[in-house]
Write a protein that holds these residues in place. Structure first.
Motif, PDB file in Angstrom:
ATOM      1  N   THR A  83       4.066 -13.533  -5.724  1.00  0.00           N
ATOM      2  CA  THR A  83       3.113 -13.457  -6.501  1.00  0.00           C
ATOM      3  C   THR A  83       4.520 -13.714  -7.893  1.00  0.00           C
ATOM      4  O   THR A  83       3.805 -14.057  -9.155  1.00  0.00           O
ATOM      5  CB  THR A  83       2.353 -11.844  -6.762  1.00  0.00           C
ATOM      6  OG1 THR A  83       1.837 -11.824  -5.141  1.00  0.00           O
ATOM      7  CG2 THR A  83       0.829 -12.471  -7.313  1.00  0.00           C
ATOM      8  N   ILE A  84       5.398 -12.502  -8.249  1.00  0.00           N
ATOM      9  CA  ILE A  84       6.094 -13.087  -9.281  1.00  0.00           C
ATOM     10  C   ILE A  84       6.374 -13.876  -9.628  1.00  0.00           C
ATOM     11  O   ILE A  84       6.398 -14.481 -10.872  1.00  0.00           O
ATOM     12  CB  ILE A  84       7.129 -11.772  -9.707  1.00  0.00           C
ATOM     13  CG1 ILE A  84       6.326  -9.681  -9.568  1.00  0.00           C
ATOM     14  CG2 ILE A  84       8.074 -11.325 -10.811  1.00  0.00           C
ATOM     15  CD1 ILE A  84       7.647  -9.000  -8.967  1.00  0.00           C
TER      16      ILE A  84
ATOM     17  N   ALA B 283      -0.627  -6.116  -7.605  1.00  0.00           N
ATOM     18  CA  ALA B 283      -0.084  -4.631  -8.192  1.00  0.00           C
ATOM     19  C   ALA B 283      -1.498  -3.965  -8.057  1.00  0.00           C
ATOM     20  O   ALA B 283      -1.290  -2.529  -6.813  1.00  0.00           O
ATOM     21  CB  ALA B 283      -0.848  -4.537  -9.804  1.00  0.00           C
ATOM     22  N   SER B 284      -3.321  -3.984  -7.563  1.00  0.00           N
ATOM     23  CA  SER B 284      -4.097  -3.249  -7.021  1.00  0.00           C
ATOM     24  C   SER B 284      -3.283  -3.205  -4.844  1.00  0.00           C
ATOM     25  O   SER B 284      -3.358  -1.811  -4.915  1.00  0.00           O
ATOM     26  CB  SER B 284      -5.669  -3.660  -7.108  1.00  0.00           C
ATOM     27  OG  SER B 284      -5.757  -5.306  -6.537  1.00  0.00           O
TER      28      SER B 284
ATOM     29  N   GLY C 186      -0.406  -3.220  -3.990  1.00  0.00           N
ATOM     30  CA  GLY C 186       1.211  -2.297  -3.937  1.00  0.00           C
ATOM     31  C   GLY C 186       0.757  -1.361  -4.421  1.00  0.00           C
ATOM     32  O   GLY C 186       0.826  -0.170  -3.563  1.00  0.00           O
ATOM     33  N   ILE C 187      -0.253  -0.950  -4.941  1.00  0.00           N
ATOM     34  CA  ILE C 187      -0.863   0.412  -5.105  1.00  0.00           C
ATOM     35  C   ILE C 187      -1.807   1.514  -4.038  1.00  0.00           C
ATOM     36  O   ILE C 187      -1.046   2.226  -3.555  1.00  0.00           O
ATOM     37  CB  ILE C 187      -2.262   0.978  -6.163  1.00  0.00           C
ATOM     38  CG1 ILE C 187      -1.684   0.622  -7.060  1.00  0.00           C
ATOM     39  CG2 ILE C 187      -2.669   2.174  -6.292  1.00  0.00           C
ATOM     40  CD1 ILE C 187      -2.141   0.775  -8.446  1.00  0.00           C
ATOM     41  N   SER C 188      -2.562   0.817  -3.130  1.00  0.00           N
ATOM     42  CA  SER C 188      -2.703   1.190  -2.137  1.00  0.00           C
ATOM     43  C   SER C 188      -1.849   1.132  -0.953  1.00  0.00           C
ATOM     44  O   SER C 188      -1.330   1.974  -0.114  1.00  0.00           O
ATOM     45  CB  SER C 188      -3.774  -0.286  -1.560  1.00  0.00           C
ATOM     46  OG  SER C 188      -5.048  -0.430  -2.129  1.00  0.00           O
ATOM     47  N   SER C 189      -0.708   0.043  -1.152  1.00  0.00           N
ATOM     48  CA  SER C 189       0.466   0.065  -0.112  1.00  0.00           C
ATOM     49  C   SER C 189       1.257   1.682  -0.116  1.00  0.00           C
ATOM     50  O   SER C 189       0.794   1.833   0.007  1.00  0.00           O
ATOM     51  CB  SER C 189       1.295  -0.646  -0.296  1.00  0.00           C
ATOM     52  OG  SER C 189       2.689  -0.731   0.525  1.00  0.00           O
ATOM     53  N   MET C 190       1.252   1.896  -1.558  1.00  0.00           N
ATOM     54  CA  MET C 190       2.170   3.052  -2.219  1.00  0.00           C
ATOM     55  C   MET C 190       1.519   4.168  -1.539  1.00  0.00           C
ATOM     56  O   MET C 190       1.727   5.502  -1.006  1.00  0.00           O
ATOM     57  CB  MET C 190       1.591   3.147  -3.649  1.00  0.00           C
ATOM     58  CG  MET C 190       2.866   2.734  -4.470  1.00  0.00           C
ATOM     59  SD  MET C 190       4.500   2.532  -3.970  1.00  0.00           S
ATOM     60  CE  MET C 190       4.792   4.061  -4.670  1.00  0.00           C
ATOM     61  N   ILE C 191      -0.321   3.905  -1.434  1.00  0.00           N
ATOM     62  CA  ILE C 191      -0.984   5.131  -1.137  1.00  0.00           C
ATOM     63  C   ILE C 191      -1.310   5.600   0.480  1.00  0.00           C
ATOM     64  O   ILE C 191      -0.675   6.849   0.896  1.00  0.00           O
ATOM     65  CB  ILE C 191      -2.828   4.578  -0.777  1.00  0.00           C
ATOM     66  CG1 ILE C 191      -2.534   5.114  -2.910  1.00  0.00           C
ATOM     67  CG2 ILE C 191      -3.416   5.779  -0.541  1.00  0.00           C
ATOM     68  CD1 ILE C 191      -4.064   4.626  -3.396  1.00  0.00           C
ATOM     69  N   GLY C 192      -0.931   4.283   1.132  1.00  0.00           N
ATOM     70  CA  GLY C 192      -0.043   3.609   2.557  1.00  0.00           C
ATOM     71  C   GLY C 192       0.726   5.018   3.153  1.00  0.00           C
ATOM     72  O   GLY C 192       0.854   5.155   3.771  1.00  0.00           O
ATOM     73  N   LEU C 193       2.126   4.398   1.996  1.00  0.00           N
ATOM     74  CA  LEU C 193       2.900   5.549   2.293  1.00  0.00           C
ATOM     75  C   LEU C 193       3.069   6.718   1.697  1.00  0.00           C
ATOM     76  O   LEU C 193       3.765   7.341   2.885  1.00  0.00           O
ATOM     77  CB  LEU C 193       3.984   4.445   1.627  1.00  0.00           C
ATOM     78  CG  LEU C 193       5.560   4.476   1.856  1.00  0.00           C
ATOM     79  CD1 LEU C 193       5.946   4.021   2.693  1.00  0.00           C
ATOM     80  CD2 LEU C 193       6.211   3.860   0.378  1.00  0.00           C
ATOM     81  N   LEU C 194       2.462   7.055   1.129  1.00  0.00           N
ATOM     82  CA  LEU C 194       2.511   8.822   1.391  1.00  0.00           C
ATOM     83  C   LEU C 194       1.905   9.229   2.321  1.00  0.00           C
ATOM     84  O   LEU C 194       1.994  10.279   2.718  1.00  0.00           O
ATOM     85  CB  LEU C 194       1.183   8.900  -0.279  1.00  0.00           C
ATOM     86  CG  LEU C 194       1.905   9.423  -1.554  1.00  0.00           C
ATOM     87  CD1 LEU C 194       0.175   9.228  -2.634  1.00  0.00           C
ATOM     88  CD2 LEU C 194       2.947  10.293  -1.295  1.00  0.00           C
TER      89      LEU C 194
ATOM     90  N   PRO D  44      -7.073   1.639  -7.100  1.00  0.00           N
ATOM     91  CA  PRO D  44      -7.128  -0.426  -6.834  1.00  0.00           C
ATOM     92  C   PRO D  44      -8.089  -0.904  -7.449  1.00  0.00           C
ATOM     93  O   PRO D  44      -7.599  -1.937  -8.470  1.00  0.00           O
ATOM     94  CB  PRO D  44      -6.066  -0.883  -5.460  1.00  0.00           C
ATOM     95  CG  PRO D  44      -6.127  -0.045  -5.012  1.00  0.00           C
ATOM     96  CD  PRO D  44      -6.788   1.134  -5.258  1.00  0.00           C
ATOM     97  N   ALA D  45      -8.972  -0.300  -7.161  1.00  0.00           N
ATOM     98  CA  ALA D  45      -9.983  -0.764  -8.330  1.00  0.00           C
ATOM     99  C   ALA D  45      -9.955  -1.183  -9.787  1.00  0.00           C
ATOM    100  O   ALA D  45     -10.339  -2.207 -10.435  1.00  0.00           O
ATOM    101  CB  ALA D  45     -11.542  -0.460  -7.054  1.00  0.00           C
ATOM    102  N   PHE D  46      -9.651   0.172 -10.513  1.00  0.00           N
ATOM    103  CA  PHE D  46      -9.317  -0.117 -12.264  1.00  0.00           C
ATOM    104  C   PHE D  46      -8.491  -1.020 -12.102  1.00  0.00           C
ATOM    105  O   PHE D  46      -8.352  -1.808 -13.060  1.00  0.00           O
ATOM    106  CB  PHE D  46      -9.251   1.130 -11.939  1.00  0.00           C
ATOM    107  CG  PHE D  46     -10.427   2.318 -11.842  1.00  0.00           C
ATOM    108  CD1 PHE D  46     -11.267   2.343 -12.471  1.00  0.00           C
ATOM    109  CD2 PHE D  46     -10.317   3.158 -10.930  1.00  0.00           C
ATOM    110  CE1 PHE D  46     -11.908   3.383 -12.725  1.00  0.00           C
ATOM    111  CE2 PHE D  46     -11.782   4.008 -10.901  1.00  0.00           C
ATOM    112  CZ  PHE D  46     -12.675   4.367 -11.316  1.00  0.00           C
ATOM    113  N   VAL D  47      -7.294  -1.450 -11.881  1.00  0.00           N
ATOM    114  CA  VAL D  47      -6.893  -2.069 -11.968  1.00  0.00           C
ATOM    115  C   VAL D  47      -7.299  -3.935 -12.370  1.00  0.00           C
ATOM    116  O   VAL D  47      -6.579  -4.331 -13.390  1.00  0.00           O
ATOM    117  CB  VAL D  47      -5.373  -2.896 -11.037  1.00  0.00           C
ATOM    118  CG1 VAL D  47      -4.231  -3.286 -11.643  1.00  0.00           C
ATOM    119  CG2 VAL D  47      -4.377  -1.054 -10.568  1.00  0.00           C
ATOM    120  N   MET D  48      -7.480  -3.903 -11.243  1.00  0.00           N
ATOM    121  CA  MET D  48      -8.553  -5.794 -10.981  1.00  0.00           C
ATOM    122  C   MET D  48      -9.032  -5.090 -12.213  1.00  0.00           C
ATOM    123  O   MET D  48     -10.172  -6.581 -13.043  1.00  0.00           O
ATOM    124  CB  MET D  48      -9.510  -5.246  -9.697  1.00  0.00           C
ATOM    125  CG  MET D  48      -8.372  -5.717  -7.914  1.00  0.00           C
ATOM    126  SD  MET D  48      -7.347  -7.349  -9.015  1.00  0.00           S
ATOM    127  CE  MET D  48      -8.598  -8.849  -8.469  1.00  0.00           C
TER     128      MET D  48
END
Lengths: 80, 328
Positions: B63-64, B81-82, B84-92, B110-114
């Motif tokens: 994407t970058i 970005a949104s 990526g945040i979900s993936s981080m939550i999943g990794l946690l 992630p909805a707030f990022v969008m």
């Protein structure tokens, strides 16, 4: 094609029909209420959600009933 | 640059980055003993998990690179970005399991990022109604959609290759729908998602050599939510993802609310000699796999193929709904 697969396809088609039916009810509501008022818009959205939830409840009960019948061969009270 | 060139570039970059990240991450997981049992196999082999970061990092990196080429780079970056945040939550959740109630709540973040991208239009296209005006209720609905999509996709990650194959089946028929909306960012993100998932699918298909974990499934769910929100095709993605939603919804209702996977007393299915069948117990929860195996036991790859075909069917149904039942 076995009964399990038929039930899975039925769950998708009935779920799709449920969405369309809810939207149709909302369309009828929109056509029958006055436009422009915030309160009316709120009522429309609320009734739309109520319709969806009630349809969802009926749909789930039906699917669960068919699932149990397929799974354990339960034909219900008085069945043979 | 022409859209076709960007889409082609997206698919090449996605495949390339995903393959590189898979090759880098898998040996590290093995050396650090991040292994999980494959409970559906008689010998219960231990498989590297979570490989999700290989998929999500490949998506973000691609994407970058692609962002300067699209009309609205902020929106494209917002989707990444949104997700990526979900993936981080999943990794946690993969490292230390989150609570059954806190996870859905966290997945609204992630909805707030969008929303912050400013690129969303609260006018979703709906079958029968056409373009709706949901200026007030759209935003809470967006948060709900993120958590519903993420959790539904997560619950579908139960058998080898089932998640990627069913996502392919459900979303490929939606490409013409997104093309019609004219939101290039959504199309690029969808092609990118399908490309980064392909190297994962090759390793996750039966018999699996890797598991994605929640960092993969929550990432995919959030990306689908982001793509649908950015193209106003929320309703059509919901129809295409019906097998996922039906399975998740049935499971939640039949266990009586949000319960952590390990906390479910009766399993929806039982495994015997490599054959899977619905748990004959009347109070056992209902899921898509339990529905499919309710009349007879089936082999794992056969169930995966049936779920993929059902997903393809719902994807085509969604596409037809857009072209035949939606006023424009």
């Amino acid at each position: 094609m076995d009964r399990g697969l038929i039930l899975a396809i039925f769950s998708i088609i009935s779920g799709w029909a449920l969405i369309l039916l809810s939207l149709l009810v909302i369309k009828v509501l929109i056509l029958s209420t006055r436009e422009g008022s915030f309160v009316y818009s709120l009522i429309e959205v609320g009734m739309g959600f109520l319709t969806l939830i009630s349809f969802l409840f009926i749909w789930y009960r039906l699917l669960r009933y068919l699932f149990l019948r397929t799974k354990v061969g339960d034909s219900g009270p008085g069945g043979t | 640059m022409h859209l076709a060139v960007i889409v082609l570039l997206a698919s090449i970059l996605g495949l390339l980055f995903s393959e590189i990240f898979h090759r880098r991450i898998i040996p590290r997981l093995i050396s650090r003993n991040y292994l999980s049992e494959d409970v559906h196999k008689p010998d219960r082999p231990r498989i590297p998990e979570p490989v999700g970061p290989a998929v999500s990092l490949a998506f973000i990196a691609s994407t970058i690179v692609l962002a300067p080429l699209v009309k609205d780079p902020i929106l494209l970056m917002g989707i990444a970005a949104s997700s990526g945040i979900s993936s981080m939550i999943g990794l946690l959740d993969d490292i230390s399991p989150l609570g059954a109630k806190s996870k859905p709540l966290l997945l609204t973040l992630p909805a707030f990022v969008m929303m912050a991208t400013g690129g969303l239009i609260p006018r979703p296209i709906l079958p029968i109604l056409g373009r709706a005006r949901l200026y007030y209720v759209y935003w809470p609905l967006l948060m709900a959609m993120y958590t519903v999509f993420s959790n539904s996709v997560n619950m579908m990650d139960a058998l080898n290759g089932m998640l990627p194959l069913s996502v392919f089946g459900a979303t490929i028929p939606l490409i013409p729908v997104i093309l019609m909306t004219g939101r290039d960012e959504a199309l690029v993100s969808l092609v990118l998602l399908l490309s980064v998932m392909f190297p994962y699918y090759l390793r996750n298909k039966y018999p699996a050599r890797v598991f994605g974990g929640d960092s993969n499934s929550l990432f995919i769910g959030a990306t689908l939510a982001g793509i649908s929100a950015s193209s106003n095709t929320e309703a059509f993605f919901s129809i295409a993802l019906l097998p996922f939603i039906v399975s998740g919804f049935s499971l939640i209702v039949s266990v009586g609310g949000l319960v952590e996977r390990r906390g479910i007393a009766k399993r929806p299915v039982v495994v015997k000699d490599g054959m899977i069948r619905a748990n004959p117990d009347r109070v056992a929860p209902m899921s898509m796999i339990a529905i499919l195996t309710s009349s007879k036991p089936k082999r794992e790859p056969d169930i995966v193929m049936e779920v993929a075909l059902i997903s393809l069917f719902s994807g085509i149904l969604s596409c037809l709904t857009f072209f035949l039942l939606t006023p424009r």
